[in-house]
Motif scaffolding. Structure first.
Motif, PDB file in Angstrom:
ATOM      1  N   ASN A 113       0.822  -1.209   0.000  1.00 48.66           N
ATOM      2  CA  ASN A 113       0.000   0.000   0.000  1.00 48.66           C
ATOM      3  C   ASN A 113       0.858   1.262   0.000  1.00 48.66           C
ATOM      4  N   TYR A 114       1.904   1.266   0.800  1.00 44.24           N
ATOM      5  CA  TYR A 114       2.762   2.452   0.863  1.00 44.24           C
ATOM      6  C   TYR A 114       3.557   2.638  -0.425  1.00 44.24           C
ATOM      7  N   THR A 115       3.738   1.582  -1.191  1.00 40.63           N
ATOM      8  CA  THR A 115       4.391   1.720  -2.488  1.00 40.63           C
ATOM      9  C   THR A 115       3.615   2.665  -3.390  1.00 40.63           C
ATOM     10  N   TRP A 116       2.281   2.605  -3.304  1.00 38.56           N
ATOM     11  CA  TRP A 116       1.459   3.463  -4.142  1.00 38.56           C
ATOM     12  C   TRP A 116       1.509   4.919  -3.710  1.00 38.56           C
ATOM     13  N   ILE A 117       1.823   5.183  -2.451  1.00 37.86           N
ATOM     14  CA  ILE A 117       2.047   6.568  -2.028  1.00 37.86           C
ATOM     15  C   ILE A 117       3.264   7.130  -2.748  1.00 37.86           C
ATOM     16  N   PHE A 140      -0.827  16.102 -10.743  1.00 35.49           N
ATOM     17  CA  PHE A 140      -2.218  15.926 -10.358  1.00 35.49           C
ATOM     18  C   PHE A 140      -2.313  15.409  -8.925  1.00 35.49           C
ATOM     19  N   ASP A 141      -3.455  15.664  -8.304  1.00 35.56           N
ATOM     20  CA  ASP A 141      -3.730  15.118  -6.968  1.00 35.56           C
ATOM     21  C   ASP A 141      -4.333  13.729  -7.125  1.00 35.56           C
ATOM     22  N   LEU A 142      -3.477  12.743  -7.209  1.00 31.38           N
ATOM     23  CA  LEU A 142      -3.921  11.366  -7.430  1.00 31.38           C
ATOM     24  C   LEU A 142      -4.025  10.561  -6.133  1.00 31.38           C
ATOM     25  N   LEU A 143      -3.351  11.026  -5.106  1.00 28.30           N
ATOM     26  CA  LEU A 143      -3.288  10.273  -3.855  1.00 28.30           C
ATOM     27  C   LEU A 143      -4.443  10.657  -2.933  1.00 28.30           C
ATOM     28  N   PHE A 144      -4.828   9.709  -2.075  1.00 27.02           N
ATOM     29  CA  PHE A 144      -5.908   9.892  -1.104  1.00 27.02           C
ATOM     30  C   PHE A 144      -7.232  10.195  -1.799  1.00 27.02           C
ATOM     31  N   THR A 145      -7.497   9.438  -2.839  1.00 25.32           N
ATOM     32  CA  THR A 145      -8.738   9.545  -3.602  1.00 25.32           C
ATOM     33  C   THR A 145      -9.305   8.148  -3.809  1.00 25.32           C
ATOM     34  N   ASP A 146     -10.497   8.091  -4.375  1.00 32.09           N
ATOM     35  CA  ASP A 146     -11.074   6.791  -4.734  1.00 32.09           C
ATOM     36  C   ASP A 146     -10.192   6.076  -5.750  1.00 32.09           C
ATOM     37  N   LEU A 147      -9.547   6.853  -6.630  1.00 32.81           N
ATOM     38  CA  LEU A 147      -8.682   6.263  -7.642  1.00 32.81           C
ATOM     39  C   LEU A 147      -7.501   5.549  -7.006  1.00 32.81           C
ATOM     40  N   SER A 148      -6.879   6.164  -6.017  1.00 33.34           N
ATOM     41  CA  SER A 148      -5.723   5.529  -5.378  1.00 33.34           C
ATOM     42  C   SER A 148      -6.126   4.255  -4.643  1.00 33.34           C
ATOM     43  N   THR A 220      -5.963  -0.785   3.193  1.00 31.36           N
ATOM     44  CA  THR A 220      -5.831  -0.025   1.941  1.00 31.36           C
ATOM     45  C   THR A 220      -6.608   1.285   1.967  1.00 31.36           C
ATOM     46  N   PRO A 221      -7.885   1.303   2.353  1.00 27.08           N
ATOM     47  CA  PRO A 221      -8.588   2.586   2.434  1.00 27.08           C
ATOM     48  C   PRO A 221      -7.974   3.544   3.450  1.00 27.08           C
ATOM     49  N   GLU A 222      -7.462   3.006   4.565  1.00 28.89           N
ATOM     50  CA  GLU A 222      -6.874   3.866   5.578  1.00 28.89           C
ATOM     51  C   GLU A 222      -5.579   4.510   5.080  1.00 28.89           C
ATOM     52  N   ILE A 223      -4.787   3.773   4.313  1.00 31.49           N
ATOM     53  CA  ILE A 223      -3.493   4.279   3.851  1.00 31.49           C
ATOM     54  C   ILE A 223      -3.638   5.125   2.600  1.00 31.49           C
ATOM     55  N   LEU A 224      -4.466   4.680   1.655  1.00 27.36           N
ATOM     56  CA  LEU A 224      -4.556   5.339   0.351  1.00 27.36           C
ATOM     57  C   LEU A 224      -5.802   6.185   0.172  1.00 27.36           C
ATOM     58  N   GLY A 225      -6.785   6.019   1.038  1.00 25.35           N
ATOM     59  CA  GLY A 225      -8.058   6.715   0.857  1.00 25.35           C
ATOM     60  C   GLY A 225      -8.067   8.107   1.443  1.00 25.35           C
ATOM     61  N   GLY A 226      -9.062   8.873   1.037  1.00 25.28           N
ATOM     62  CA  GLY A 226      -9.237  10.225   1.541  1.00 25.28           C
ATOM     63  C   GLY A 226     -10.347  10.294   2.569  1.00 25.28           C
ATOM     64  N   PRO A 227     -10.663  11.496   3.043  1.00 34.39           N
ATOM     65  CA  PRO A 227     -11.695  11.647   4.080  1.00 34.39           C
ATOM     66  C   PRO A 227     -13.116  11.537   3.544  1.00 34.39           C
ATOM     67  N   LEU A 235     -15.749   1.888   9.738  1.00 33.03           N
ATOM     68  CA  LEU A 235     -16.825   2.162  10.694  1.00 33.03           C
ATOM     69  C   LEU A 235     -16.822   1.139  11.834  1.00 33.03           C
ATOM     70  N   VAL A 236     -16.512  -0.099  11.510  1.00 31.24           N
ATOM     71  CA  VAL A 236     -16.451  -1.135  12.543  1.00 31.24           C
ATOM     72  C   VAL A 236     -15.335  -0.824  13.531  1.00 31.24           C
ATOM     73  N   VAL A 237     -14.161  -0.471  13.007  1.00 33.53           N
ATOM     74  CA  VAL A 237     -13.022  -0.148  13.871  1.00 33.53           C
ATOM     75  C   VAL A 237     -13.337   1.076  14.727  1.00 33.53           C
ATOM     76  N   GLU A 238     -13.950   2.101  14.130  1.00 35.89           N
ATOM     77  CA  GLU A 238     -14.290   3.304  14.889  1.00 35.89           C
ATOM     78  C   GLU A 238     -15.291   2.991  16.000  1.00 35.89           C
ATOM     79  N   ALA A 239     -16.252   2.134  15.714  1.00 40.47           N
ATOM     80  CA  ALA A 239     -17.250   1.781  16.729  1.00 40.47           C
ATOM     81  C   ALA A 239     -16.588   1.120  17.936  1.00 40.47           C
ATOM     82  N   PHE A 240     -15.600   0.270  17.683  1.00 38.79           N
ATOM     83  CA  PHE A 240     -14.931  -0.431  18.775  1.00 38.79           C
ATOM     84  C   PHE A 240     -13.894   0.437  19.468  1.00 38.79           C
ATOM     85  N   GLN A 241     -13.029   1.088  18.691  1.00 38.92           N
ATOM     86  CA  GLN A 241     -11.842   1.729  19.260  1.00 38.92           C
ATOM     87  C   GLN A 241     -12.055   3.185  19.655  1.00 38.92           C
ATOM     88  N   GLU A 242     -12.883   3.911  18.911  1.00 40.88           N
ATOM     89  CA  GLU A 242     -13.040   5.334  19.189  1.00 40.88           C
ATOM     90  C   GLU A 242     -14.263   5.634  20.052  1.00 40.88           C
TER      91      GLU A 242
END
Length: 280
Positions: A113-117, A140-148, A220-227, A235-242
């Protein structure tokens, strides 16, 4: 003598059943605890009702659609690649080519995943090439998008589909292809009438193997995805951990697991697909 034989059978049965019992306990007990927690407090269905709220429903839909899209693209790429590998590539080059195509399976998931960054960042490899080529608007802003996220998923899970489909493609009788061409069939007819029908069980098995992993992916979504868009696992992780909302987290987990299991069982009903799955 009979007592000795019976004692020996009981001992052998206990030894043989111990690993199975341990596997069942490790697999079933956590699910049982999740079920009990999801019904808390007071054995109610309130947590499951919350899963139907717009936020969770839209995120689940997004995750499932992302799984469908990535799986479809992986199949579209894997078909010509595995056909070439099984029926056009010289025999001596097949194993090196297969190893090269499945190289991501040999590497750490997080590293992949970090290779794609490094590739997609504004100062990364791809944008550097685009700028050097004089492409208007680059970088272009290619990182932290649905495309990445999409590219990361394909890179990581395509090898699974390639391996599964290659097994079916290798069993495809080349004489059928030659006979079809001798009878005047076009390449399109050969693919639609012979290649796909003869290998669709392997394709379905590959799709079942990777679909749930994609739809339920977290790293993958956490490393390459955007907000903007998040995957269901987030959402599952947030429900448990946050939020420490164990009831909601358990309900979210079981709802997603139920959808995956139903889809898997629906595919496994087909005998040919089930036979392919047994190899994995």
């Amino acid at each position: 003598m009979a007592a000795t034989e019976q004692s020996s059978r009981l001992r052998d049965g206990a030894i043989a059943s111990a690993p199975v019992t341990l596997a069942v306990l490790l697999g079933v007990l956590p699910l049982f605890f999740l079920l009990i927690e999801s019904l808390s407090p007071g054995l109610s269905l309130d947590n499951y009702a919350r899963v139907g709220e717009p936020l969770y429903r839209s995120t689940l839909t997004y995750s499932l659609l992302m799984g469908v899209l990535v799986t479809g693209v992986c199949l579209a790429v894997a078909y010509p690649v595995t056909y070439w590998l099984a029926h056009r590539c010289p025999t001596r080059y097949r194993l090196p080519a297969l190893v090269a195509l499945t190289l991501p399976l040999w590497l750490n998931y997080v590293v992949l995943n970090y290779t794609w960054i490094w590739i997609l960042a504004r100062g990364g490899v791809l944008n550097t090439i685009l700028v050097a080529a004089g492409i208007p608007g680059a970088p272009f802003d290619l990182l932290f998008t649905d495309l990445s996220v999409f590219l990361g998923f394909i890179y990581i899970y395509l090898p699974y589909v390639v391996l599964t489909l290659y097994v079916s493609m290798e069993r495809l009788d080349g004489r059928l292809l030659e006979a079809a061409r001798d009878l005047g069939a076009t390449n399109r007819r050969v693919v639609l009438d012979i290649v796909i029908p003869q290998t669709r069980a392997g394709a379905a098995a590959g799709a079942l193997i990777v679909y749930a992993r994609i739809a339920g992916a977290y790293a993958t979504p956490e490393i390459l995805g955007g907000p903007g868009e998040v995957m269901f696992a987030t959402l599952v992780v947030e429900a448990f951990q946050e939020f420490f909302d164990f009831g909601l987290g358990s309900a979210l987990s079981l709802v997603f697991l139920s959808i995956v299991v139903i889809g898997f069982l629906a595919g496994a009903v087909v005998p040919s697909v089930r036979q392919e799955l047994k190899q994995w």
